[in-house]
Design an enzyme around this catalytic site. Structure first.
Site, PDB file in Angstrom:
ATOM      1  CB  CYS A  95       5.112  -4.141 -10.203  1.00 33.90           C
ATOM      2  SG  CYS A  95       3.321  -4.276 -10.285  1.00 33.90           S
ATOM      3  CG  HIS A 221       5.897  -7.932  -7.242  1.00 34.66           C
ATOM      4  ND1 HIS A 221       6.236  -6.648  -6.909  1.00 34.66           N
ATOM      5  CD2 HIS A 221       4.675  -7.860  -7.809  1.00 34.66           C
ATOM      6  CE1 HIS A 221       5.259  -5.823  -7.250  1.00 34.66           C
ATOM      7  NE2 HIS A 221       4.292  -6.525  -7.808  1.00 34.66           N
ATOM      8  CD  GLU A 223       9.237  -6.813  -5.067  1.00 37.27           C
ATOM      9  OE1 GLU A 223       9.611  -7.484  -6.043  1.00 37.27           O
ATOM     10  OE2 GLU A 223       8.245  -6.050  -5.108  1.00 37.27           O
TER      11      GLU A 223
END
Lengths: 257, 954
Positions: A95, A221, A223
């Site tokens: 990002c 994302h 994560e």
């Protein structure tokens, strides 16, 4: 050996702890390090195997997304970065981290002196959007996506994620080198329309790597999809073994095993 | 020398901002525009070489792939025709964070000679525009004069530093009569009433001296409604008796009586604290920022969320902020421009600004905004409500502050400017049509990155034990922060040490400024060096400005001169308690007779499209609700991630499945009939949302936020008292203690004709619950064709305040009641069923009743439902299908159960009103038959969904 992971913090980073957790979960020894520590010499890149530039709004994204941190890398940490990459180590930007990598000149090719050839600009919708997207994972030299299934589901959350290139030559080179790692896709893997491509990116590009496959930048994302309860449909479809994002971090860790 | 650098998107790239402005102008009815281009402008002062200017433009400001730039000239464009160009910049003294960041970037580049920076926005309009239209575009679309203005050619942008000449101001009070006291209060914007002014006069008569201006200001701020909540903690005459401290008699009392072992700290710190797990506690606070948001929606909401984040951060020794909530009440967004009262911003603009303000602050802070609500009513036109909430988490040993004499007082974070002077006192007065001009000093714009740095460093300092006490600078600024935190010891402060954004502040302004992003720490002398080094290491400004003392006085100096000295006892206990009158009379509402609708399906579509029911996806998507990676049940759920979830579930620890459930309840429409049942309904709604997703009553706490009209008026205060009584009665039965709350009691707007319009009585109830294992969560979207659907809870003929009656233009006084004992039984049974895994989907019935709940469950799944009203548990007076479909009776759910679990489900629900409705169908249709099997409604769910999504799809 557990690789050492440097999760780079700066004013306005905000996915640093999430990335830290993802790497710890994948079996790394991750540390959160403020960019000031690299600048004042308290910490050195050479002590780590993986560099993570996490999501957030570094310095508020006030000039443009990631610009100030990109300039710090480009003008103050260039030597360390070149040596790091040359030593067969890994870099991932997620990002805001992806925005930093392209603006600093680490993507699409590690060349800190060349004029910027790709960028991430304002979404076509003109606003910040948080939504889950399907991503086609292409065959590429990327270390992080080795053996990852062909379609994954991650969230995006950004206002400046539209991937654009300076000219066709840049795009051709990306294709030729198989550097286009992630592309937004329809749920069946087919051609996406808005909001499946959430920002209007050229060729639906969501993430690219450098030609060596050791630097990866992506807007979505991974994560944020470590645990199966992160999946928006788990109450419909049941809980998976693990989230789609885990493989990215595990691949990075395994690279040093 | 001034350098101007202008940027624009290259002409072959999409100019999103220009297009947005063009769309906005069209919304305002302006048709003659053919194109709009947006430009970003930077101004720099100082001697800068041409090479450096180019360097700054190319290496820092411009994205060379997508943007063009020009130095000391406009960016050339190829459009034909001469555009009308307008450039807008911040007023002097307003935070310009992009300019601050640019200076940092220039410094990083190693460029010398740049002294100051300022930014502006330029727009070029092509086409034809009248002078009037240009004025409308500037005033209604491009800027807010409270914080911005149109740049005129040759205007001075940078100002030399000058300090005011110091002179200590005494306010002659000792000899003043009542008229004079009232005049002083009015002219100084103190908002103190005559009894309070007399108390101050008496105090200083005892001291045999006149007060200084700073002393008067500090008293006014500490005694303001905003800071002291003097109305609800005062004396109230109601129904022939005096209630001594209504809050204590109701909301505090129920918490005390319930005496839950997991309540750690209630009603004393900046947020209420409850236990989370063995290692951590969590805290929750909800605040309002109504008046600033009415004047400057972006800045008001921005600093609203920024301010409430500092509450958990200032609770105990500091909690890490982990979830944001927001609830807004606006006027109708489709209000015709000509009906807009003078001095009022259009509700659509207010809403867009407020959402952007919360978005930009919350997203930058990296805190998921996961729960909220929106409500529209004409009476919020002049007085919108902006509730912002924040949840924090902290280790159990970091929940208490210690205040001792001799510690350093350290202010950290943002610098102090003239922003927000008189915010605390101003919020205690009514808004009027000239508010924009008179209170512009009270408006602030936040800088989230400064606050993010504060969070990052404070939590490190906390864990290293570098300070003993902490609080935030909110309303009342340093005055309130230090005045409260040092109330048990005393403090002395050297005001000239406070770091300032710019020169020119007086000692008094420094003390009461409400500049954002500041916290106050009490640091032991032996820890000071370590603390200062830590903050400096991440570029957070930290400055010693004073010491705590042991003499129970607050002493203020400016360059060595004593400018103020007050006894802590008088400051905090000197406020006279006056008796306020309260009275409540039930409004006269006619129960009208009307025929059932010919086409209930059409009614359902219209209810789904009502602003208070329709999809809020446009808002929710703009918030990051995934950051921190613990989202387990999202605000939008279902097969396409766009169905309306009942509550959000978040795992604050990524290594655990223990989770936090958040929900809210709000229904001002009921408040217009009876505030008691409004409060009861709001509590029931918040709790049933928790139950609906798999939470339980067991470990659930409540927050109250009262927003009312001017509570000096007996009828308004009577309503508050009634609502507070309901809070006691309900919480007592549900065993859900209140842990924190706030009130805002002056939400009235004076029109040009002098009429005072009060907002509807508005009580927001927020609920927070700890869930042992989020893998038991249930979402509201239907899951599988063939599964059975049940109605749980009793449907009564309670159409008063319902969306249905509003739509068909009828009225009823039958506002939904809450049978708390029965509701509790239902909630407990449903929780058991969910724990046993017997429930596939669950949705509460709220606005729009059973019909809306069924429609939402179906279209969130892309499935359908075949339903009969025959076995809906209902009271005897429910005799018509429209009553069963659209009544908004509380404590009800629609539940989906797999066939193999039906008998177990029915066994668990024994003794609770529950009836089989029908089943889930693959065919995406909502098919409903009446009590006798007649078809009542047969609608395509895709059409219902479109009706629901259309209104706010901006």
């Amino acid at each position: 050996m557990k690789p050492n992971v440097l999760v780079l913090r700066a004013a306005g980073s905000n996915c640093d702890q999430d990335a830290h957790f993802a790497f710890q979960y994948a079996g790394a020894n991750a540390q959160l390090i403020h960019v000031n520590r690299l600048l004042d010499g308290d910490a050195r890149l050479q002590d780590f195997q993986i560099l993570v530039i996490p999501g957030g709004f570094t310095y508020g994204d006030d000039i443009s997304a990631g610009k100030i941190l990109a300039n710090q890398l480009k003008y103050k940490l260039a030597d360390q970065l070149l040596a790091f990459h040359a030593a067969d180590k890994l870099i991932i930007g997620i990002c805001n981290g992806f925005q930093v990598l392209v603006k600093a000149g680490l993507l699409p090719q590690m060349d800190l002196k060349a004029p910027q050839s790709v960028t991430l600009t304002n979404n076509d919708s003109g606003k910040f959007e948080d939504r889950w997207v399907y991503l086609k994972v292409n065959k590429s030299p990327c270390v992080f996506t080795k053996n990852v299934k062909s379609l994954v589901y991650y969230p995006v959350a950004h206002a400046e994620g539209k991937f654009v290139v300076r000219d066709d030559q840049v795009l051709n080179l990306l294709k030729q080198n198989r550097q286009i790692v992630f592309q937004y896709a329809a749920p069946d893997g087919g051609q996406p329309v808005y909001p499946q491509n959430p920002n209007g990116s050229m060729l639906d590009i969501a993430g690219i790597c450098d030609a060596t496959g050791r630097i990866l930048g992506l807007m979505p994302h991974p994560e944020r999809h470590i645990d199966p309860t992160n999946h928006p449909h788990w109450t419909r479809e049941g809980l998976a073994q693990e989230g789609d994002g885990v493989a990215i971090f595990r691949n990075a860790v395994n690279y040093f095993r | 020398m001034i350098t101007r650098i202008e940027l624009a998107e290259k002409e072959n790239y999409y100019d999103a901002e220009g297009h947005a402005v063009q769309d906005g102008a069209r919304d305002l009815g302006i048709r003659g525009i053919t194109a709009v281009q947006a430009f970003r402008v930077y101004y720099f002062s100082g001697e800068i070489t041409d090479r450096d200017k180019q360097h700054i433009a190319e290496m820092l400001l411009a994205d060379r792939v997508t943007q063009d730039y020009a130095i000391d000239a406009p960016v050339p464009r190829t459009n034909s025709g001469q555009p009308w160009s307008v450039e807008i910049t911040f007023n002097r003294g307003v935070t310009d964070m992009v300019a601050e960041t640019a200076l940092k970037g220039i410094n990083d580049l190693g460029v010398q000679g740049v002294a100051a920076a300022k930014t502006a926005r330029r727009y070029a309009f092509y086409g034809s525009l009248s002078q009037d239209e240009k004025e409308i575009i500037v005033q209604k679309l491009l800027m807010n004069k409270v914080v911005e203005h149109v740049l005129t050619p040759g205007e001075k942008l940078f100002f030399p530093a000058t300090d005011p000449v110091f002179s200590l101001v005494h306010v002659p009070l000792l000899q003043a009569g009542d008229n004079e006291l009232a005049r002083i209060s009015r002219e100084r914007d103190l908002f103190l009433n005559i009894e309070e002014m007399r108390a101050i006069q008496n105090h200083f008569r005892g001291l045999k001296r006149e007060p200084t201006d700073i002393e008067l200001e500090m008293l006014a701020q500490t005694w303001s409604e905003h800071c002291s909540h003097k109305t609800l903690t005062g004396l109230v005459a109601y129904e022939g008796a005096i209630i001594d401290n209504p809050l204590k008699q109701t909301i505090f009392r129920v918490t005390h009586e319930l005496n839950k072992p997991w309540c750690v700290s209630v009603f004393k710190d900046n947020a209420g604290v409850i236990e989370f797990d063995e290692d951590y506690n969590i805290c929750f606070k909800v605040e309002t920022h109504n008046h600033p948001s009415a004047m400057e929606p972006y800045g008001g909401a921005n600093t609203g969320i920024g301010g409430v984040i500092r509450d958990p951060l200032g609770t105990g020794l500091g909690a890490k902020p982990i979830i944001n909530t927001d609830v807004f009440c606006f006027g109708p967004v489709d209000l015709p421009m000509e009906q807009l009262p003078k001095g009022v911003l259009h509700p659509k603009r207010v809403m867009q600004g407020v959402v952007a303000g919360v978005r930009d602050y919350g997203n930058r802070m990296g805190i998921p905004t996961s729960n909220g609500a929106l409500f529209f009513d004409e009476r919020y036109l002049g007085n919108p409500l902006v509730y912002c909430g924040n949840v924090g988490i902290m280790p159990k040993d970091k929940c208490e502050k210690t205040v001792v004499a001799g510690d350093h007082i350290v202010v950290i974070g943002g610098r102090t400017g003239r922003d927000g002077i008189h915010g605390a006192t101003a919020s205690s007065g009514e808004l009027h049509s000239e508010s924009e001009g008179t209170w512009s000093g009270a408006v602030q714009i936040g800088n989230p990155i400064v606050e993010k740095k504060l969070v990052d460093t404070l939590l490190q300092a906390r864990d290293l034990g570098l300070y003993r006490a902490i609080t935030d600078c909110g309303a009342g600024g340093l005055s309130s922060a230090i005045g409260e935190l040092a109330s048990t010891t005393g403090a002395e402060v050297d005001l000239e040490k406070v770091p300032l954004k710019y020169h020119g502040l007086s000692y008094m302004e420094i003390w009461i400024s409400e500049a954002q992003e500041r916290m106050v720490l009490f640091v032991p002398p032996e820890k000071l060096d370590a603390a200062l080094v830590l903050f400096a290491s991440e570029d957070v400004e930290a400055t010693v400005i004073g010491r705590t003392t042991s003499d129970h006085k607050i002493r203020l100096r400016y360059h060595g001169t004593l400018v103020g000295e007050l006894d802590m006892a008088f400051l905090h206990e000197g406020l006279p308690r006056i008796v306020r009158q309260a009275k409540w009379e039930a409004p006269r509402i006619v129960n009208t007779e009307f025929a059932p609708p010919a086409d209930p399906g059409a009614v359902l579509r219209r209810i789904l499209a009502a602003p208070n029911v329709c999809s809020k996806e446009w808002v929710i998507r703009q918030y990051d609700h995934e950051v921190q990676a613990g989202s387990a049940l999202k605000p939008l759920v279902g097969v396409e991630n766009d169905g309306p979830g009942d509550a959000c579930i978040t795992r604050p620890r990524l290594d655990s499945y223990r989770a936090i459930v958040l929900s809210n309840g709000l229904n001002p429409k009921y408040g217009l009939i009876d505030p008691y049942w409004m409060a009861a309904s709001a509590i029931d709604e918040a709790l049933r949302n928790i139950i609906a997703v798999g939470g339980s009553l067991q470990h659930t706490a409540l927050l109250d936020n009262f927003c009312w009209g001017n509570a000096d008026k007996p009828d308004r205060l009577g309503g508050v008292i009634r609502a507070a009584q309901a809070c006691y009665d309900m919480a007592k039965v549900f065993e859900t203690p209140f842990i924190s709350g706030k009130d805002s009691l002056n939400n009235e707007y004076k029109t040009e004709s002098g009429e005072s319009i009060a907002i509807p009585p508005t009580l927001l109830i927020s609920a927070i619950s700890v869930m042992a294992d989020c893998r038991k969560a249930v979402s509201m979207d239907l899951k599988k064709p063939g599964n059975s659907l049940y109605a749980v809870g009793l449907t009564k003929n309670e159409l008063g305040g319902s969306h249905y009656l509003e739509l068909v233009g009828q009225s009823s006084a039958a506002v939904p009641h809450v049978d708390a004992a029965a509701a509790k039984k239902t909630f407990l049974a449903l929780t058991r069923a969910m724990e046993q895994g017997l429930v596939r989907a669950c949705h509460d019935c709220s606005e729009g009743g059973l019909a809306v709940a069924l429609a939402e469950m179906a279209f969130a799944a892309g499935l359908g439902a075949e339903v009969s009203l025959r076995d809906v548990p209902k009271s005897a007076e429910v005799v018509r299908p429209d009553q069963a479909l659209f009544s908004e009776s509380n404590s009800r759910f629609v539940v989906e159960v797999a066939p193999e679990n039906e008998s177990a489900f029915c066994a668990v629900m024994a003794g609770v009103p529950a009836g089989r409705l029908g089943q889930v169908t693959a065919e995406p249709k909502l098919h409903i038959t009446g009590f006798a099997g007649d078809v009542v409604l047969d609608e395509e769910t895709i059409e219902l969904k479109q009706a629901w999504q259309e209104p706010l799809r901006w």
